[in-house]
Design an enzyme around this catalytic site. Structure first.
Site: not given
Lengths: 65, 496
Positions: B86, B91, B10
């Protein structure tokens, strides 16, 4: 070690020539590398943000994870 | 035998909205994603989210429900990835991947997706405004944003066993995972240049936090898979990498270390004294001479500790194989690269220019500083250090280096472009991505471990996907070939 042994194989005259070529090509390589880096830095200059000080000051992010 | 090391990355990207009177990063991030997702947006299903659950077996006092801002943009892409807002950053989470090369591919595809999003957003913005994103981890002013890795781990492994070996692993692996930055932050001692963008921000050894008092080992226990069988180790300590070699090695070597921990193969105590101080000390010394105090090796450098991990990994590969980390050839590639990188770090780190981000950036800064006789605190160098991570193809200094042939690539660009749309074939991401590609209008919600389909008649049908290795192309390609509607798909799945 293996490298050194390999170089010892040719007859003396040949060996000198090999060494000369290596020196020449290594210094040419060095100059070529330097030119490459100079070209690269010039290229980078062409895309760099205009005002470094202002850019650095305004690059502020919210914290994340 | 260790469970398959399914992995995902991520990345929270830095984001700037230029030319706007009151730039709002949340709005900018939403614009990027909305701009990219032109087809009907697929909502994210939050039912199984529980970031407050702790791997040490307790719930945090007064644990809050997950920080969900459902009004924010949240999209699932046909490549199986999640793309969302986010903490005021765009993200991108890669789909679940089965080996480190695949993870590197889908991570790189994320950069291309962000690049295309910037182009799309430009069309939505008034003239004179532009959104720019950066794949880095700090603004140089004390604000950090993360690049997290996630690995599938056997639930039976005691968390303490993970912590014991992972702390020395994370403190020392930054010698190849670091993305490099000028100066220090967050109250750390001053320095000219350091290896990692993230290390100054770690203040605890173990804990649940991710945005303050960040711990070296994060205990979030949210498996996104069968919780009886699995954990998802949530790694928050790494840097975002642009160099494919760095991403590949970061993920590949970490997966092998996790497999060794799971199989009880690490037979010595490699823990180190004062890990929080050590992670900064290692990062602050690009000469790589600083030492840590290791229980079984004594005073040693980060590289010496890395050699010990590699020695164990070679032995583990010989005795148990590396099947859990992907195809055999890829496991061998990881081990060989790991060895060559450690050797080079020991003899002459500058030879890793083009393989590791922190070295590549340092060499670039040095060349530039030499040419113009600049001091380390010159804003021009700081600008270079940030613009290295610019994701716009025409402005990214990293991409300039790629085009100049100065960066070693592991991926073919055609494969990267394909990975923007096509899912990995080896995990449940294949099922998710294929459903989205074929029936976007019928996918009501998607999550890592489930998919909700509207099959045309009540009720909505939820398809659980609790096994990350199932739903791969091998499992479901034939099925997809035999059905033409979501309703037929559900009928076939429930008949089995």
């Amino acid at each position: 070690m293996a490298e050194r042994e390999r170089k010892q194989k040719p007859a003396p005259k040949e060996r000198e020539e090999v060494v000369d070529e290596e020196v020449a090509s290594s210094s040419e390589r060095g100059e070529k590398l330097k030119e490459d880096i100079d070209d690269l830095l010039d290229e980078i200059d062409s895309v760099l943000e205009d005002n470094a000080e202002e850019f650095v000051r305004s690059y502020v992010q919210k914290g994340g994870q | 035998m260790a469970v398959p090391k399914i992995v995902g990355i991520e990345t929270e990207y830095g984001v700037s909205l230029r030319g706007a009177p009151e730039p709002n990063p949340v709005v900018a991030s939403s614009l990027l994603i909305n701009g990219y997702v032109e087809q009907r947006r697929i909502g994210w299903d939050f039912e199984d989210e529980s970031p407050g659950r702790d791997a040490r077996g307790f719930a945090r006092d007064g644990a809050q429900p997950p920080e969900i801002e459902t009004h924010l943009v949240n999209a699932v892409l046909t490549n199986g990835a999640r793309y969302y807002v986010d903490h005021a950053h765009p993200e991108y989470s890669t789909p679940e991947c089965a080996d480190p090369l695949e993870a590197t591919l889908f991570d790189k595809a994320g950069e291309r997706i962000l690049a295309r999003s910037m182009e799309a957003a430009r069309r939505l913005l008034p003239a004179g405004q532009e959104i720019v994103v950066y794949k880095n981890n700090s603004d140089g002013k004390g604000n950090s944003y993360g690049c997290h890795e996630n690995y599938l781990v056997d639930r039976n492994v005691p968390f303490a066993a993970l912590v014991r070996s992972l702390i020395p692993w994370f403190v020392t692996r930054q010698v190849f995972t670091g993305a490099g930055k000028i100066g220090s932050e967050n109250g750390a001692d001053p320095c000219d240049y350091q290896i990692s963008q993230r290390s100054d921000f770690f203040e605890e050894e173990v804990g649940l936090e991710t945005t303050l008092k960040r711990p070296i080992v994060n205990t979030r226990d949210e498996p996104h898979a069968d919780p009886q069988k699995y954990r998802r180790l949530h790694v928050i300590v790494g840097d975002a990498n642009l160099c494919e070699v760095a991403t590949f090695l970061k993920v590949g070597a970490t997966a092998i270390v996790l497999a060794m921990i799971e199989d009880g193969f690490i037979d010595k105590d490699l823990s180190i004294a004062s890990p929080v101080a050590a992670i900064r000390a290692v990062s602050h010394d690009p000469t790589l001479q600083s030492t840590v105090d290791c229980t079984s090796l004594g005073r040693c450098t980060a590289i010496e500790l890395q050699w010990e991990f590699l020695r164990l990994a070679r032995k583990y590969a010989d005795e148990s194989g590396l099947d859990c980390c992907g195809p055999e050839a890829i496991g061998t590639l990881v081990l060989d690269r790991w060895e060559s990188v450690l050797g080079a770090l020991e003899s002459d780190p500058s030879t890793l220019d083009g393989q590791l981000d922190w070295v590549t950036k340092l060499e670039l800064l040095r060349a530039y500083a030499d040419r113009d006789t600049l001091a380390w605190n010159n804003p021009k160098l700081e600008l270079l250090s940030v613009q290295y991570h610019d994701v716009r193809p025409g402005r990214s200094l990293y991409e300039k280096l790629v085009r100049g042939g100065r960066i070693e690539r592991l991926l073919g660009e055609d494969d990267v472009i394909a990975a923007m749309a096509d899912p990995p074939v080896s995990t449940r991401a294949y099922f998710r991505g294929t459903c989205l590609a074929r029936w976007a209008d019928s996918v009501v919600a998607a999550n890592w471990d489930s998919l909700v389909l509207d099959v045309g008649v009540e009720p909505l049908r939820r398809i659980p996907m609790m096994e990350p290795t199932r739903g791969s192309k091998v499992h479901v390609a034939e099925l997809f070939g035999q059905v033409s509607t979501p309703r037929q798909l559900v009928e076939r799945l429930t008949a089995n």
